[in-house]
Structures are given as structure tokens and as C-alpha cells.
Design a protein around this motif. Structure first.
Motif, PDB file in Angstrom:
ATOM      1  N   UNK A 296      20.478  10.154 -34.531  1.00  0.00           N
ATOM      2  CA  UNK A 296      19.684   9.163 -35.255  1.00  0.00           C
ATOM      3  C   UNK A 296      20.611   8.160 -35.928  1.00  0.00           C
ATOM      4  N   UNK A 297      20.148   6.924 -36.085  1.00  0.00           N
ATOM      5  CA  UNK A 297      20.956   5.937 -36.809  1.00  0.00           C
ATOM      6  C   UNK A 297      20.776   6.073 -38.311  1.00  0.00           C
ATOM      7  N   UNK A 298      21.854   5.906 -39.040  1.00  0.00           N
ATOM      8  CA  UNK A 298      21.804   5.809 -40.500  1.00  0.00           C
ATOM      9  C   UNK A 298      22.583   4.560 -40.871  1.00  0.00           C
ATOM     10  N   UNK A 299      21.853   3.509 -41.176  1.00  0.00           N
ATOM     11  CA  UNK A 299      22.507   2.226 -41.380  1.00  0.00           C
ATOM     12  C   UNK A 299      23.137   1.787 -40.075  1.00  0.00           C
ATOM     13  N   UNK A 300      24.355   1.293 -40.117  1.00  0.00           N
ATOM     14  CA  UNK A 300      25.024   0.878 -38.875  1.00  0.00           C
ATOM     15  C   UNK A 300      25.596   2.038 -38.073  1.00  0.00           C
ATOM     16  N   UNK A 301      25.677   3.222 -38.675  1.00  0.00           N
ATOM     17  CA  UNK A 301      26.297   4.377 -38.016  1.00  0.00           C
ATOM     18  C   UNK A 301      25.279   5.156 -37.187  1.00  0.00           C
ATOM     19  N   UNK A 302      25.791   5.829 -36.162  1.00  0.00           N
ATOM     20  CA  UNK A 302      24.986   6.727 -35.356  1.00  0.00           C
ATOM     21  C   UNK A 302      25.412   8.156 -35.665  1.00  0.00           C
TER      22      UNK A 302
END
Length: 582
Positions: A296-302
């Protein structure tokens, strides 16, 4: 036509209300007509709509566009989208007595109850109107009138209104028929989907591999026979937001690697020549959960979370197009060595990983990313020397770069800890051979066997270059420094390889690939005889795409100097792999 419509709108508030009703109850259809707001005064006449607005339009033939507009209108006011009847126009917070359509709305509510609004108290009459939407609103009021007649309240319906509605029915008969046909078609499709769908959030995917394979080469060839092996995977892919993915995968198989022998006809605890469909196979077609991950994405991070069956190649860029098929699937190279750099085979299991983009990129250098991950293959066990942090684990860090549109680069570091009696390149599976000796999924026994606990530091580089859309060149090199806890347990290992893949050879979707290199090896390791030769592997395969769901891949794997000893006979593995995906 337009004169008839103007008179109808003036004479009957029911008809005018039908146009207003559209914004709350219409099923939208594509149209090339101009549009007008229903609660703002028209620009052409005092009471009617512009003839340009109601000009004949050709409906779009693409049902997907119809569905898209239906969804778009239904998404309006998502916080509470269900419609409810109103008993007074004053219930609408967005309709004022000064609005030009106020009296018509009031008449429709009081006389026919033909108006519906959103539960949040809005009518949303400022939405654009097309000819087909007008017809949909008209149809809604016709249904309400028919209901009044059927319930013996026909005295509320005036002859004047009925005559006007009849004329409008005739005028809009084509549009009404089109809308009803589309609604019936969509309802039938929806009913079919609801009756047959597996889940509203989950998709079932699967892969089945049938492989006929044999090995040739003196002692090795004599003790092995032609085999027909299989592996089946069923995956449940669930998304809760449309951007995340929960993967639950069941697997079963009966595939086992060949028994590689030396000149003395002794079995070598080696992983040389292991094929991808043989990795993680249960051996007897018993079913097990071999992957349980969430991304899942959290902000720009995966973010990548693994509860079981996690692999570094799930989340890290491998840079090996056409040879790599994620999680050792049946559409890439035949062998584990050709599929991906062995550095990604160090460790596996449960853990977490992040892929973080950075840099704006400019000129030839494109935006880059950093990947970090931690996997432990004994995370579920609370025993001594086990668990998330005290058992076997591997922590990975990787920098990914793109140069233009055709070059990908990655620099990888892996720090790992392995307990006694394990193998280094085992993907966290804890594999052993028939004699109980630890084996990896790739490489020689000299590069794998860890009789005592040991820590290791591995460094790797990988690159992929695509000079054209149908040609790919890729390769890797990796070095590992192992520090063991026992006497003579320290050693170094190397591996490297390169491949060329040609796409669409003979037919779109086909792939011709050749990959060659040195499988993980360790020269002159203490306690291992005959370890002075580099074991090379050469693989060639041709994936023929029968259809979107079926491919046939014949190929050959050639092994030199098995067990790092040129005195041992070379081995040749021939395979015909058939892959079914659904």
C-alpha cells in the motif's frame, strides 16, 4: 418541435418539474448537445429552454462511457448519496424563492410528489442538462403519474397535464426507448455480475505449470529419469482502496530438482540447475499458503508487508526484463539463476519493506528511489535463537536509478544472519536434500552450506539496457563476505551473469532468451574438495505464446564443472514447460 416544447413547459408545471427532477434522478447518457443549468434563468426565453440545448443529439455507442457517467452522477454528494422524497420545496437548502424554477418545483412537490433530493437537504439543480437527461426525468415523472393512477388517486392528475405528457412522450419516444434499453442492458449485466462475482474487492488469479524435463550426462544422467512435474498457484488479490493489494496465495506441486552426481557417483548437495517451478514445491501436491503479503502507498512511499513467503524480489527492482517473472512464475527464464541476481535469494519470510522515491530528475537522469527491507524466515517461532530479530534474517538496502527511458541501474547491499545448518541462498525456505543436508535454490554447496551460525555482507550491481522495444540486455554481479562462528567458516563467494532477450520473435508475445554466467561459488573453501573451478551455466529458451493465457517454453540448461570441479561430468537439462494463467 421546439414550439411544442415551449408551450408544454408553459402550460404544465409537471413537465417543467421533469426537467428539474433530472439532476436528482436521471440516468445520464453521453450527448453532444450543449448543456444548461436548471436553477439559473435560461438565456433565450423567459420560460423555455434554448432550442440549441434540446437539439437532437447522437448517443455514444460505448457502454463504458454510459457506465462512467452513471458512476459520476452517483458519486455526487458521496457523503450521503441516497435519494429521498420531499414533502415541501423548503426542504431544499439550495433552492430559494427567488429562483426562476421555484414555483414549478413547489407545484410538483405538492401535486405529484415527483421530486427527490439528497438526504443532506440539497436538490443540486444547477447541474448540466442534456436532451437524454431531460428524457430520463420525464420518464421518472411518468412513472409517478402511473403510480398515482394505479392507486386510485387519478383525480390529482389533470387532463391538461396528461395531454402534455402524452405529447412529450411522443416527442421523446426515441430517447425514452434508448434510455430504457440501456437501463435494461445495464441491469442485466449487473445482475449477471452479482450472481457470478467472487467478491467485490477480491480477484482470483491462477497459474498452472506442466513441465516435462530430463537431465543428461554420464552419472547424473544415469540416476535420473524423464519426469512430468507440475506446480499450481491460486492467488486472491484484494484491494480495499484501489491502490493497495493484499495477496493470499495457495500453492501445490510435485516438482523436485534433479540429483546431480560427481565422478564417484556421489550426490552433490548443490542447487545448480534448479528451475523456478521447482522452488518451494511441496513435493506431493499438498496445498499450503506460500505467500501472504500486503502492499500500500503511504504518502510518496510504497510499503510492503509480508506475513509469510516474503521475497526481496517482491519489492526491489531486479533489472532483468523477460528473464524475471515475479515470484518465480512460469513466464520468464527456466532456471532460478537466470531469473534474477542470487543476491535477492539471501533470506526471505516475514517482514517489511519501503520503496521511497527521491530527486526530481533532470536531463538524462530520471527520478530515482531508495529501497529498504527486512525479512526473517523464523519470525513466527518464539523459541530461543528464533523470532523476528534473533532468528535467520536478511536486511536489504538498494538505490535505483534510471538513465533516460532505456537504462536501469541498481546498487544492492544485503546484511544477513543464518543459524547453523542452513544455506545462504535459500530464499528463507530452509531447504534440505534427501540426506538432510542444507541446500539453497541457486549456487554450489561451497557457496551455500553454513554448518555453524554466520553473518554475511553482500554487495551487488545490476543493470538493464533496452536499445529498442524488442531487444533487452541485462546483467548482474554480486560478492558476498561470510563470517562464520566456527573454525574455517569464513569464506567469500561470487556470482555474475548476463543475458540477451528478443521480444516478439515469430509472433507478438514470444520471447527468445539466452543467459550465461557463473552461479554462486566459493573457490578453495576449507573443508571442500575440488573447489578450484568456476561453475558456469548457460541457458537458452524460447517462450511461444499460444494465447493470452497459455504459453509453451522449450529450453536447455547447460552446467559446466558441477560442484566447482571440472573432473565432474557436465550436465544438460532439457525442459518443455507449459504455463496456464487465468
Amino acid at each position: 418541435m421546439s414550439n411544442l416544447l415551449w408551450k408544454a413547459l408553459v402550460v404544465s408545471p409537471a413537465v417543467l418539474g421533469a426537467t428539474l427532477l433530472v439532476s436528482a434522478t436521471a440516468i445520464a447518457a453521453p450527448s453532444t448537445t450543449k448543456e444548461v443549468s436548471t436553477t439559473e434563468a435560461p438565456a433565450v426565453t423567459e420560460f423555455g429552454l434554448s432550442s440549441e440545448v434540446l437539439a437532437q443529439a447522437t448517443p455514444a455507442a460505448n457502454d463504458a462511457k454510459v457506465i462512467d457517467q452513471v458512476n459520476r452522477y452517483s458519486e455526487e454528494g458521496k457523503e450521503n448519496t441516497s435519494l429521498s422524497q420531499v414533502t415541501s420545496v423548503s426542504q431544499f437548502s439550495d433552492v430559494q424563492p427567488t429562483d426562476w424554477a421555484f414555483q414549478a418545483l413547489q407545484s410538483l412537490v405538492e401535486r405529484y410528489g415527483c421530486i427527490a433530493g439528497y438526504p443532506n437537504g440539497t436538490y443540486r439543480g444547477n447541474r448540466a442538462l442534456t436532451r437524454y437527461e431531460f428524457a430520463a426525468g420525464l420518464n421518472a415523472c411518468l412513472d409517478r403519474v402511473n403510480e398515482l393512477i394505479a392507486t386510485a388517486t387519478a383525480d390529482l392528475v389533470t387532463k391538461q397535464d396528461l395531454a402534455t405528457l402524452q405529447r412529450l412522450q411522443e416527442e421523446f419516444s426515441a430517447e425514452l426507448a434508448t434510455l430504457r434499453g440501456r437501463v435494461d442492458s445495464l441491469e442485466a449485466r449487473t445482475a449477471e455480475l452479482e450472481a457470478n462475482q467472487f467478491s467485490t474487492t477480491t480477484k482470483l488469479v491462477g497459474e498452472a505449470i506442466f513441465a516435462v524435463t530430463d537431465v543428461f550426462g554420464d552419472n547424473t544422467g544415469d540416476v535420473n529419469n524423464t519426469v512430468f512435474q507440475d506446480r499450481v498457484r491460486l492467488g486472491l488479490q484484494t484491494s480495499f482502496t484501489g491502490r493497495d493489494l493484499l495477496t493470499t496465495r495457495l500453492a501445490a506441486g510435485n516438482a523436485t530438482p534433479f540429483d546431480i552426481r560427481d565422478t564417484n557417483d556421489v550426490t552433490l548437495p548443490s542447487a545448480e540447475g534448479t528451475q523456478t517451478f521447482q522452488i518451494g514445491s511441496t513435493g506431493n501436491n499438498s496445498v499450503e499458503i506460500d505467500r501472504l503479503t500486503y502492499e500500500a502507498p503511504i504518502g510518496p512511499a510504497q510499503v510492503y508487508l509480508a506475513a509469510a513467503g516474503g521475497r526481496h524480489s517482491h519489492y526491489a527492482a531486479v533489472n532483468n526484463p523477460y528473464f524475471f517473472d515475479k515470484t518465480d512464475g512460469g513466464n520468464g527464464a527456466l532456471s532460478a539463476f537466470s531469473a534474477e541476481s542470487p543476491i535477492y535469494r539471501i533470506g526471505g519470510g516475514a517482514g517489511i519493506a519501503l520503496n521511497i522515491p527521491f530527486g526530481q530528475g533532470g536531463g538524462i537522469l530520471r527520478p530515482s528511489s531508495a529501497t529498504i527491507g527486512y525479512l526473517a524466515n523464523e519470525a513466527d517461532s518464539p523459541g530461543a535463537g528464533e523470532g523476528v530479530f534473533n532468528g535467520n534474517y536478511a536486511a536489504l538496502g538498494q538505490l535505483n536509478f534510471s538513465l533516460g527511458d532505456r537504462i536501469g541501474l541498481a546498487a544492492t547491499y544485503v546484511h544477513a544472519y543464518n543459524g547453523e545448518g542452513s544455506a545462504l541462498y535459500d530464499s528463507g525456505l530452509g531447504l534440505t536434500n534427501s540426506a538432510g543436508a542444507p541446500v539453497g535454490v541457486v549456487g554450489t554447496q561451497q557457496a551455500n552450506v553454513l554448518p555453524n551460525s554466520a553473518s554475511s555482507n553482500s554487495y551487488g550491481l545490476s543493470a538493464a539496457f533496452r536499445p529498442s522495444e524488442k531487444l533487452s540486455v541485462s546483467g548482474f554481479v554480486a560478492y558476498t563476505d561470510v563470517i562464520g562462528s566456527g573454525a574455517g567458516d569464513d569464506f567469500e563467494s561470487w556470482t555474475y551473469g548476463a543475458g540477451v532477450a528478443l521480444a516478439d520473435v515469430g509472433k507478438r508475445g514470444n520471447v527468445l532468451g539466452v543467459f550465461a554466467g557463473a552461479v554462486p561459488y566459493s573457490l578453495n573453501r576449507t573443508g571442500f574438495a575440488g573447489s578450484g573451478d568456476v561453475p558456469y551455466q548457460i541457458e537458452g529458451f524460447y517462450k511461444y505464446r499460444v494465447s493470452d493465457n497459455v504459453s509453451i517454453t522449450p529450453g536447455v540448461i547447460y552446467l559446466t564443472s558441477p560442484n566447482q570441479n571440472s573432473d565432474n561430468d557436465d550436465a544438460i537439462i532439457g525442459t518443455l514447460r507449459t504455463t496456464f494463467t487465468f
